[in-house]
Design a protein around this motif. Structure first.
Motif, PDB file in Angstrom:
ATOM      1  N   ASN A 340       0.823  -1.212   0.000  1.00  0.00           N
ATOM      2  CA  ASN A 340       0.000   0.000   0.000  1.00  0.00           C
ATOM      3  C   ASN A 340       0.857   1.264   0.000  1.00  0.00           C
ATOM      4  O   ASN A 340       0.496   2.276  -0.624  1.00  0.00           O
ATOM      5  N   ALA A 341       1.978   1.229   0.699  1.00  0.00           N
ATOM      6  CA  ALA A 341       2.856   2.404   0.724  1.00  0.00           C
ATOM      7  C   ALA A 341       3.428   2.675  -0.668  1.00  0.00           C
ATOM      8  O   ALA A 341       3.539   3.837  -1.094  1.00  0.00           O
ATOM      9  N   ARG A 342       3.806   1.622  -1.378  1.00  0.00           N
ATOM     10  CA  ARG A 342       4.326   1.824  -2.724  1.00  0.00           C
ATOM     11  C   ARG A 342       3.249   2.359  -3.661  1.00  0.00           C
ATOM     12  O   ARG A 342       3.525   3.146  -4.563  1.00  0.00           O
ATOM     13  N   LYS A 343       2.000   1.923  -3.455  1.00  0.00           N
ATOM     14  CA  LYS A 343       0.924   2.366  -4.346  1.00  0.00           C
ATOM     15  C   LYS A 343       0.499   3.798  -4.058  1.00  0.00           C
ATOM     16  O   LYS A 343       0.288   4.585  -4.989  1.00  0.00           O
ATOM     17  N   HIS A 344       0.353   4.143  -2.805  1.00  0.00           N
ATOM     18  CA  HIS A 344      -0.279   5.417  -2.446  1.00  0.00           C
ATOM     19  C   HIS A 344       0.689   6.465  -1.906  1.00  0.00           C
ATOM     20  O   HIS A 344       0.302   7.630  -1.778  1.00  0.00           O
ATOM     21  N   ALA A 345       1.896   6.053  -1.576  1.00  0.00           N
ATOM     22  CA  ALA A 345       2.879   7.029  -1.078  1.00  0.00           C
ATOM     23  C   ALA A 345       4.257   6.700  -1.631  1.00  0.00           C
ATOM     24  O   ALA A 345       5.201   6.434  -0.880  1.00  0.00           O
TER      25      ALA A 345
END
Length: 418
Positions: A340-345
């Motif tokens: 999720n961090a790679r996708k959204h941040a």
């Protein structure tokens, strides 16, 4: 008395098929409703014919014995002839006992007053009533018949027995016959009850097997999401970077292309394994090993190679003693958080901290600050965190996630470690 075929339909076993003639037709029809023709009574088995013929002989023997005791000296000739004809018709009516047990028993009450030779047929009728009908029928009809026995011997005294002895013997004989019939009925009901219990046990076993298979497939689906989401996110992030930065340095383009190729290969390999398990219809317990807490270092290293800044804080007492199921859940939580961090941040530094000790539980935290600038949209279903919450709950723990005060995002989970 029944088995379950592949289509789930209850069928009589082969042993029952070969010995069908040993059972009464009513029991055969109850165990196998398809045995008879639709809308018609079940056909008599060989056992039925033998029993019916035997009871017919019993009625005839009783009638002949009663007729032998009747002489012209104690019985008028006209009454003697009428008695024997009525008794013969009553014996013939025994063959109708299976079709009309209640009607035959009721008819035998007045017939018994007219004909002494119909006594055997009356006993057979009451036996049939006790076998084929509930006790309320037997109680009323049998009670009326027993109550009329003293009146019968008062009107037609038995020449060879005193009045009290004749009444007592007849009542005792009728009670024994009715009791025997009720015993036969109870044995049949017990057999049907055991059949129904076996049916329910087979059905419950089939439902448990289907439920276990469904749970296994759901577990495989969760594994599919956890594994493929991680791989495909790398593909999406790096393909998006190449799209938004076509003028990137050659080395960076080559590194992104390598990550895309490796992630695609790994995703394809994982998909093949999972599809293979689904086709086999059972989980692959002996297949590739499931990740545990020890694989967290490799996960962080893979994320770093993909260009994500990751800080791993491991403060676990006796990490080798962490149960495999708890370690696997912690690994999946960290994997989903990094995904999720790679996708959204993208471009932010992600902090993964794991702390805990035996008896205190295991705490997994994944945090990232707010991204700088505009973030390219990356499609997502939002089911990952829901699946993680369910996974943590099933493990006996809890999971919390949501925005942080600094604009970032955090995932915090606690897992029991007994």
């Amino acid at each position: 008395m029944s088995t379950v075929k592949d289509d789930g339909i209850l069928q009589p076993p082969s042993a029952f098929e070969g010995r069908r003639w040993l059972f009464p037709s009513a029991l055969v029809h109850a165990l196998d409703p398809d045995a008879g023709r639709p809308g018609r009574r079940p056909r008599r088995t060989l056992r039925d014919w033998l029993v019916d013929f035997s009871l017919f002989l019993v009625a005839v023997v009783f009638g002949l014995a009663a007729a032998d005791s009747m002489t012209p000296e104690n019985t008028p000739q006209t009454l003697l002839v009428v008695d024997q004809w009525v008794g013969a018709l009553a014996c013939a009516a025994v063959w109708l006992r299976r079709r009309w047990p209640v009607g035959l028993a009721l008819a035998m009450i007045p017939v018994g007053f007219l004909s002494n030779t119909a006594g055997g047929a009356g006993l057979v009728a009451f036996f049939t009533l006790a076998v084929h009908r509930p006790f309320r029928y037997v109680g009323w009809i049998g009670g009326i018949s027993m109550a009329l026995v003293p009146l019968f011997f008062w009107l037609r005294p038995e020449p060879t027995l005193p009045y009290v002895a004749a009444v007592a013997f007849t009542v005792l004989l009728g009670a024994n016959v009715i009791g025997w019939g009720m015993l036969v009925r109870s044995k049949r009901q017990l057999m049907l009850s055991l059949r129904d219990r076996a049916q329910r046990a087979e059905t419950e076993a089939r439902l448990r097997a289907e439920q276990a298979q469904q749970l296994a497939r759901e577990a495989i689906a969760r594994e599919m999401h956890d594994v493929l989401a991680h791989r495909l996110t790398l593909l999406s992030v790096h393909a998006g970077a190449l799209e938004f930065r076509p003028d990137a340095p050659r080395e960076e383009v080559a590194r992104a292309a390598g990550v895309i190729r490796e992630s695609a290969h790994e995703a394809l390999q994982d998909l093949r394994e999972i599809i293979g398990v689904l086709r086999a219809g059972e989980p692959d317990e002996a297949g590739r090993p499931q990740p545990t807490l020890a694989a967290l270092d490799a996960l962080v290293a893979e994320s770093r190679e993909a260009g994500t800044k990751v800080t791993l804080l491991m403060r676990v007492t006796e990490p080798a003693a962490v149960p495999a199921s708890v370690g696997r859940t912690a690994y999946r939580i960290a994997q989903e958080g990094l995904t999720n961090a790679r996708k959204h941040a993208p471009g932010t530094e992600v902090t993964v901290s794991v702390t805990g000790a035996p008896g205190e539980g295991l705490t997994v935290c994944v945090r990232n600050p707010a991204p700088e600038g505009e973030v390219p949209p990356v499609p997502g279903s939002g089911q990952g965190l829901i699946g993680l919450t369910e996974r943590a709950t099933l493990a006996g723990g809890r999971l919390e996630h949501g925005p942080r005060e600094d604009g970032g995002f955090g995932v915090r989970a606690w897992l029991p470690w007994g």
